[in-house]
Write a protein that holds these residues in place. Structure first.
Motif, PDB file in Angstrom:
ATOM      1  N   VAL A 141     -20.302  -4.640  -3.759  1.00  0.00           N
ATOM      2  CA  VAL A 141     -20.894  -5.106  -2.498  1.00  0.00           C
ATOM      3  C   VAL A 141     -19.874  -5.928  -1.718  1.00  0.00           C
ATOM      4  CG1 VAL A 141     -22.644  -6.653  -1.523  1.00  0.00           C
ATOM      5  CG2 VAL A 141     -23.270  -5.008  -3.290  1.00  0.00           C
ATOM      6  N   PHE A 142     -19.178  -6.840  -2.400  1.00  0.00           N
ATOM      7  CA  PHE A 142     -18.161  -7.659  -1.726  1.00  0.00           C
ATOM      8  C   PHE A 142     -17.028  -6.800  -1.175  1.00  0.00           C
ATOM      9  CE2 PHE A 142     -19.510 -11.571  -4.220  1.00  0.00           C
ATOM     10  CZ  PHE A 142     -20.082 -12.171  -3.110  1.00  0.00           C
ATOM     11  N   GLU A 143     -16.567  -5.842  -1.972  1.00  0.00           N
ATOM     12  CA  GLU A 143     -15.481  -4.977  -1.516  1.00  0.00           C
ATOM     13  C   GLU A 143     -15.910  -4.136  -0.316  1.00  0.00           C
ATOM     14  OE1 GLU A 143     -12.241  -4.870  -2.377  1.00  0.00           O
ATOM     15  OE2 GLU A 143     -12.656  -6.604  -3.648  1.00  0.00           O
ATOM     16  N   SER A 144     -17.138  -3.662  -0.329  1.00  0.00           N
ATOM     17  CA  SER A 144     -17.658  -2.891   0.807  1.00  0.00           C
ATOM     18  C   SER A 144     -17.719  -3.766   2.060  1.00  0.00           C
ATOM     19  CB  SER A 144     -19.043  -2.351   0.463  1.00  0.00           C
ATOM     20  OG  SER A 144     -19.635  -1.779   1.583  1.00  0.00           O
ATOM     21  N   TRP A 145     -18.195  -4.990   1.905  1.00  0.00           N
ATOM     22  CA  TRP A 145     -18.264  -5.914   3.039  1.00  0.00           C
ATOM     23  C   TRP A 145     -16.859  -6.221   3.560  1.00  0.00           C
ATOM     24  CZ3 TRP A 145     -16.938 -11.199   3.729  1.00  0.00           C
ATOM     25  CH2 TRP A 145     -17.428 -11.745   4.909  1.00  0.00           C
ATOM     26  N   LEU A 203      -1.649 -10.525  -3.242  1.00  0.00           N
ATOM     27  CA  LEU A 203      -2.589 -11.568  -2.850  1.00  0.00           C
ATOM     28  C   LEU A 203      -3.956 -11.381  -3.501  1.00  0.00           C
ATOM     29  CD1 LEU A 203      -1.847 -12.218   0.909  1.00  0.00           C
ATOM     30  CD2 LEU A 203      -1.704 -13.848  -0.952  1.00  0.00           C
ATOM     31  N   SER A 204      -4.420 -10.169  -3.542  1.00  0.00           N
ATOM     32  CA  SER A 204      -5.722  -9.903  -4.150  1.00  0.00           C
ATOM     33  C   SER A 204      -5.706 -10.246  -5.636  1.00  0.00           C
ATOM     34  CB  SER A 204      -6.087  -8.440  -3.940  1.00  0.00           C
ATOM     35  OG  SER A 204      -7.364  -8.175  -4.430  1.00  0.00           O
ATOM     36  N   ASN A 205      -4.678  -9.815  -6.339  1.00  0.00           N
ATOM     37  CA  ASN A 205      -4.562 -10.146  -7.761  1.00  0.00           C
ATOM     38  C   ASN A 205      -4.343 -11.635  -7.968  1.00  0.00           C
ATOM     39  OD1 ASN A 205      -4.895  -7.539  -8.839  1.00  0.00           O
ATOM     40  ND2 ASN A 205      -2.794  -7.037  -8.329  1.00  0.00           N
ATOM     41  N   GLY A 206      -3.605 -12.262  -7.069  1.00  0.00           N
ATOM     42  CA  GLY A 206      -3.391 -13.703  -7.165  1.00  0.00           C
ATOM     43  C   GLY A 206      -4.670 -14.492  -6.978  1.00  0.00           C
ATOM     44  N   ARG A 207      -5.509 -14.067  -6.039  1.00  0.00           N
ATOM     45  CA  ARG A 207      -6.788 -14.741  -5.846  1.00  0.00           C
ATOM     46  C   ARG A 207      -7.678 -14.569  -7.070  1.00  0.00           C
ATOM     47  NH1 ARG A 207      -7.853 -12.944   0.434  1.00  0.00           N
ATOM     48  NH2 ARG A 207      -6.331 -14.368   1.350  1.00  0.00           N
ATOM     49  N   SER A 208      -7.664 -13.384  -7.656  1.00  0.00           N
ATOM     50  CA  SER A 208      -8.427 -13.161  -8.888  1.00  0.00           C
ATOM     51  C   SER A 208      -7.893 -14.044 -10.016  1.00  0.00           C
ATOM     52  CB  SER A 208      -8.355 -11.700  -9.306  1.00  0.00           C
ATOM     53  OG  SER A 208      -8.949 -10.882  -8.336  1.00  0.00           O
ATOM     54  N   ALA A 209      -6.575 -14.190 -10.083  1.00  0.00           N
ATOM     55  CA  ALA A 209      -5.977 -15.034 -11.117  1.00  0.00           C
ATOM     56  C   ALA A 209      -6.333 -16.505 -10.908  1.00  0.00           C
ATOM     57  CB  ALA A 209      -4.458 -14.854 -11.125  1.00  0.00           C
ATOM     58  N   ASP A 221       3.256  -3.504   2.902  1.00  0.00           N
ATOM     59  CA  ASP A 221       1.959  -4.094   3.235  1.00  0.00           C
ATOM     60  C   ASP A 221       0.976  -3.906   2.084  1.00  0.00           C
ATOM     61  OD1 ASP A 221       0.125  -5.373   5.071  1.00  0.00           O
ATOM     62  OD2 ASP A 221      -0.845  -3.409   5.227  1.00  0.00           O
ATOM     63  N   TRP A 222       0.977  -2.732   1.480  1.00  0.00           N
ATOM     64  CA  TRP A 222       0.093  -2.474   0.352  1.00  0.00           C
ATOM     65  C   TRP A 222       0.450  -3.367  -0.835  1.00  0.00           C
ATOM     66  CZ3 TRP A 222       0.690  -0.805  -4.661  1.00  0.00           C
ATOM     67  CH2 TRP A 222      -0.479  -0.421  -5.313  1.00  0.00           C
ATOM     68  N   ALA A 223       1.744  -3.517  -1.116  1.00  0.00           N
ATOM     69  CA  ALA A 223       2.188  -4.351  -2.232  1.00  0.00           C
ATOM     70  C   ALA A 223       1.800  -5.808  -2.017  1.00  0.00           C
ATOM     71  CB  ALA A 223       3.700  -4.225  -2.406  1.00  0.00           C
ATOM     72  N   GLU A 268      -0.488 -20.109   0.066  1.00  0.00           N
ATOM     73  CA  GLU A 268      -1.420 -19.292  -0.699  1.00  0.00           C
ATOM     74  C   GLU A 268      -0.671 -18.337  -1.620  1.00  0.00           C
ATOM     75  OE1 GLU A 268      -5.310 -16.483  -0.172  1.00  0.00           O
ATOM     76  OE2 GLU A 268      -3.814 -16.435   1.422  1.00  0.00           O
ATOM     77  N   LEU A 269       0.397 -17.751  -1.134  1.00  0.00           N
ATOM     78  CA  LEU A 269       1.169 -16.814  -1.944  1.00  0.00           C
ATOM     79  C   LEU A 269       1.787 -17.518  -3.151  1.00  0.00           C
ATOM     80  CD1 LEU A 269       2.157 -13.917  -2.195  1.00  0.00           C
ATOM     81  CD2 LEU A 269       4.135 -14.555  -0.832  1.00  0.00           C
ATOM     82  N   LYS A 270       2.321 -18.715  -2.945  1.00  0.00           N
ATOM     83  CA  LYS A 270       2.907 -19.463  -4.057  1.00  0.00           C
ATOM     84  C   LYS A 270       1.850 -19.837  -5.086  1.00  0.00           C
ATOM     85  CE  LYS A 270       6.887 -21.492  -1.712  1.00  0.00           C
ATOM     86  NZ  LYS A 270       7.556 -22.747  -1.338  1.00  0.00           N
ATOM     87  N   ASN A 271       0.677 -20.275  -4.620  1.00  0.00           N
ATOM     88  CA  ASN A 271      -0.401 -20.602  -5.550  1.00  0.00           C
ATOM     89  C   ASN A 271      -0.881 -19.361  -6.291  1.00  0.00           C
ATOM     90  OD1 ASN A 271      -0.746 -23.437  -5.277  1.00  0.00           O
ATOM     91  ND2 ASN A 271      -1.614 -23.097  -3.259  1.00  0.00           N
ATOM     92  N   ALA A 272      -0.925 -18.222  -5.597  1.00  0.00           N
ATOM     93  CA  ALA A 272      -1.344 -16.977  -6.238  1.00  0.00           C
ATOM     94  C   ALA A 272      -0.352 -16.573  -7.325  1.00  0.00           C
ATOM     95  CB  ALA A 272      -1.465 -15.872  -5.190  1.00  0.00           C
ATOM     96  N   ARG A 273       0.936 -16.677  -7.044  1.00  0.00           N
ATOM     97  CA  ARG A 273       1.953 -16.321  -8.034  1.00  0.00           C
ATOM     98  C   ARG A 273       1.875 -17.256  -9.234  1.00  0.00           C
ATOM     99  NH1 ARG A 273       7.007 -15.226  -3.847  1.00  0.00           N
ATOM    100  NH2 ARG A 273       6.348 -13.120  -3.240  1.00  0.00           N
ATOM    101  N   LEU A 274       1.692 -18.545  -8.976  1.00  0.00           N
ATOM    102  CA  LEU A 274       1.579 -19.512 -10.065  1.00  0.00           C
ATOM    103  C   LEU A 274       0.358 -19.223 -10.926  1.00  0.00           C
ATOM    104  CD1 LEU A 274       2.607 -22.084 -11.422  1.00  0.00           C
ATOM    105  CD2 LEU A 274       1.208 -23.387  -9.816  1.00  0.00           C
TER     106      LEU A 274
END
Length: 194
Positions: free
Chosen positions: A121-125, A68-74, A61-63, A164-170
């Protein structure tokens, strides 16, 4: 004489042969848990893609949340890479380039402080929303869904998670290629100027 030389060569070659070592199994084997998660599809051969074996050392779950978090940032970084090259820069006196790496270095340090505070602030929210049962990374109803894209049907939810996962990996592969090409020109097939 020839026999002695051959025997010496065979003996010295045996010194470099790998010795049989029993594989040490970790008590944290999460690979079976990953098999039921979104992301097992045709592109990865219908199985979990874990070439480094990290699923033996970190919770699944952590991985997945990290992926996903890194993929969204990418995904955001990829848009940020192309935006100034296509639309130009904002009116600014400190950042005068459309090159993303140079723009990072030209930015005023106070901007970085503001950016880090905003991210905090975003991470806290996000943390507070997750504590109240909402989700940003799957597993529950989304905390933010302004466009009402989250379907009611469970099968459609899984399909959306996979997309979403595929787009994040790409995006992670894409931004890595853009940065690599910037640092080592010609190392990746990127159009000129990008």
């Amino acid at each position: 004489m020839k026999t002695a030389i051959i025997a010496t060569l065979v003996g010295s070659a045996a010194a470099f042969a790998p010795s049989p070592v029993a594989r040490v199994e970790s008590s944290l084997s999460y690979a079976k848990e990953l098999d039921s998660m979104a992301g097992v599809s045709n592109e990865v051969g219908g199985k979990v893609w874990d070439p480094c074996g990290l699923s033996d050392y970190v919770p699944a779950d952590w991985a997945r949340r990290a992926e996903l978090s890194n993929g969204r940032s990418a995904m955001l970084a990829t848009v940020g890479w192309f935006f100034p090259k296509i639309f130009g820069t904002f009116d600014s006196t400190d950042v005068t380039t459309t090159d993303p790496i140079d723009a990072i270095l030209q930015s005023d340090p106070q901007w970085w402080v503001q950016f880090i505070v905003l991210c905090g602030v975003f991470e806290s929210w996000k943390y507070n929303q997750e504590m109240s049962g909402k989700s940003f990374l799957g597993g529950a109803a989304p905390a933010v869904d302004y466009l009402k894209l989250w379907p009611e049907d469970a099968a459609k939810q899984e399909e959306l998670k996979l997309k979403e996962l595929k787009n994040a990996r790409l995006a992670m592969i894409g931004i890595a290629g853009l940065v690599s090409n910037h640092l080592l020109p010609g190392s990746c097939p990127v159009p000129p100027g990008f």
